[in-house]
Write an enzyme that holds these catalytic residues in place. Structure first.
Site, PDB file in Angstrom:
ATOM      1  N   GLY A  79      39.931  26.246  43.046  1.00 11.99           N
ATOM      2  CA  GLY A  79      41.300  25.850  42.680  1.00 11.99           C
ATOM      3  C   GLY A  79      42.265  26.070  43.836  1.00 11.99           C
ATOM      4  O   GLY A  79      42.121  27.038  44.577  1.00 11.99           O
TER       5      GLY A  79
ATOM      6  N   THR B 188      43.582  32.384  45.186  1.00  8.67           N
ATOM      7  CA  THR B 188      43.565  31.961  43.778  1.00  8.67           C
ATOM      8  C   THR B 188      44.768  32.600  43.100  1.00  8.67           C
ATOM      9  O   THR B 188      45.073  33.767  43.378  1.00  8.67           O
ATOM     10  CB  THR B 188      42.255  32.377  43.069  1.00  8.67           C
TER      11      THR B 188
ATOM     12  N   ARG C 290      42.460  33.234  32.867  1.00  7.28           N
ATOM     13  CA  ARG C 290      41.355  33.057  31.920  1.00  7.28           C
ATOM     14  C   ARG C 290      40.672  34.375  31.589  1.00  7.28           C
ATOM     15  O   ARG C 290      40.326  34.642  30.461  1.00  7.28           O
ATOM     16  CB  ARG C 290      40.298  32.110  32.516  1.00  7.28           C
TER      17      ARG C 290
ATOM     18  N   ASP D  77      42.145  37.577  40.387  1.00  3.14           N
ATOM     19  CA  ASP D  77      41.013  38.172  39.674  1.00  3.14           C
ATOM     20  C   ASP D  77      39.873  38.546  40.618  1.00  3.14           C
ATOM     21  O   ASP D  77      38.712  38.422  40.268  1.00  3.14           O
ATOM     22  CB  ASP D  77      40.515  37.198  38.587  1.00  3.14           C
TER      23      ASP D  77
ATOM     24  N   ARG E 180      35.273  21.106  44.081  1.00  4.98           N
ATOM     25  CA  ARG E 180      34.158  21.886  43.540  1.00  4.98           C
ATOM     26  C   ARG E 180      32.920  21.036  43.801  1.00  4.98           C
ATOM     27  O   ARG E 180      32.900  19.865  43.453  1.00  4.98           O
ATOM     28  CB  ARG E 180      34.372  22.154  42.052  1.00  4.98           C
TER      29      ARG E 180
ATOM     30  N   ASP F  14      45.104  33.568  40.095  1.00  4.90           N
ATOM     31  CA  ASP F  14      44.793  34.514  39.014  1.00  4.90           C
ATOM     32  C   ASP F  14      44.708  35.976  39.454  1.00  4.90           C
ATOM     33  O   ASP F  14      44.746  36.867  38.622  1.00  4.90           O
ATOM     34  CB  ASP F  14      43.443  34.147  38.363  1.00  4.90           C
TER      35      ASP F  14
ATOM     36  N   ASP G 284      35.964  33.694  43.746  1.00  7.39           N
ATOM     37  CA  ASP G 284      34.663  34.372  43.794  1.00  7.39           C
ATOM     38  C   ASP G 284      33.479  33.398  43.793  1.00  7.39           C
ATOM     39  O   ASP G 284      32.434  33.701  44.374  1.00  7.39           O
ATOM     40  CB  ASP G 284      34.535  35.450  42.719  1.00  7.39           C
TER      41      ASP G 284
END
Ligand code: ATP
Length: 328
Positions: free
Chosen positions: A15, A130, A176, A134, A76, A132, A107
């Site tokens: 992303g 990213t 998410r 995360d 992707r 997020d 990741d």
């Protein structure tokens, strides 16, 4: 084996996130500073497989530090998940004489780089990009700070309409698997409740909390919900449930969605990207490989890919308490 590095490739994968361009700029300019040739790869691993490279110099990256998205495009690639795909990528890289790459992504992108390094003993380095946040091994990923600011600004605007109409707004933000965005944005925007995947508040406790908030004199409320929150099936069902059980509020839902990914990167993300790009290139030049650069205690440090990929980034529990106190 120690590799002599003369040509480095850089690409963005997974992303997109604000700050990726600043990261590309930093990698390209650090290469120029050290008289190393640099190649930009378009469309992430798919471009690597197809040999979609372009040589870049310090001037190729002018005027992009303030731009959202990624000038190299992102993708992707299913093909890179296969051994044949990765072999094609290796052949394209060696044909162009490229000795190492820097991947800016999440990741999944680091897992791909790690496998590629194991298969071909090819030097690789990662920069976490990213929104997020995360990823284990860094307190901040590129794009996260900008996404927080974008979401807070949007929620401030929604609050204006919420308070004009005595409404209860459920606002879904990205996240998410982890609630970093929801938790920080919720505290920053003064939300009455924050629902994150890490904590299952439960529907009854949510209703209790909203009733308490109403009884304490609040005429409107904002609840920030991470998209991966487990309390309801989705934010719309959650809102329906609350509306059925709390008739005193008009309930509305707003899903912030992809707007959180866009926009000009914050100063924090631009500085972080600049620092990470320098560290990524200079680490490759000193013979290091298979690491992700990250921010730890305001120092740019390296984390082995396997740890970055396996480890879990944890939310700040102190913020949950701060939020509880602020909504007294
Ligand atoms: P985001 O956090 O935005 O989703 P990401 O880097 O985790 O970013 P992914 O779609 O998971 O995004 O991965 C990006 C690309 O990395 C994939 O399209 C694929 O090409 C490659 N990749 C991911 N996992 C693997 C794997 N196990 N083996 C080989 N390549 C992989």
């Amino acid at each position: 084996m120690l590799h002599k590095i003369n040509k480095i490739a850089v690409f963005t994968s997974g992303g997109d996130a604000p700050g990726m361009n600043a990261g590309i700029r930093s990698v390209v300019r650090t290469c120029a500073f050290h008289n190393i040739e640099c190649y930009g790869v378009y469309r992430g691993y798919q471009g690597l497989i197809e040999g979609d490279f372009e040589q870049m110099d310090a001037r190729s990256v002018k005027g992009i530090i303030n731009k959202g998205g990624t000038i190299l495009k992102s993708a992707r690639s299913q093909e890179f998940r296969t051994k044949e795909g990765r072999k094609k990528a290796y052949e394209a890289l060696t044909k162009a004489g490229i000795d190492a790459f820097v991947v800016i992504g999440g990741d999944g992108s680091f897992t791909g780089a790690m496998i590629f390094n194991q298969e071909f003993d090819f030097p690789v380095m990662g920069i976490p990009g990213t929104i997020d946040n995360d990823i284990f091994g860094t307190t901040h990923t590129l794009g996260y700070d900008t996404a927080l600011n974008t979401a807070v600004e949007a929620i401030d605007k929604i609050r204006d309409t919420a308070s004009s109409h005595n409404r209860l707004f459920f606002i879904e933000v990205m996240g998410r698997d982890v609630g970093h965005i929801a938790l920080n944005v919720g505290v920053g925007a003064g939300a009455e409740e924050i629902l994150i995947p890490e904590e299952d508040l439960g529907l009854e406790r949510l209703l209790d909390s909203l009733r308490r908030s109403k009884a304490s004199g609040k005429s409107s409320s904002v609840v920030v919900v991470a998209e991966g929150d487990k309390i309801g099936k989705n934010v719309f069902e959650l809102a329906d449930y609350v509306e059925e059980n709390m008739t005193e509020y008009e309930v509305r839902v707003s899903v912030l969605g992809h707007m959180q990914r866009g926009g000009s990167p914050s100063c924090f993300d631009r500085v972080l990207a600049s620092r990470m790009g320098v560290k990524a290139v200079e680490s490759l030049l000193t013979g290091k490989s298979n690491y992700m650069v990250g921010l730890k205690n305001d120092v740019i440090d390296l984390t082995p890919f396997d740890q970055a990929v396996k480890g879990k980034s944890k939310i700040n529990m102190e913020l949950i308490r701060v939020s509880d106190i602020m909504t007294v």
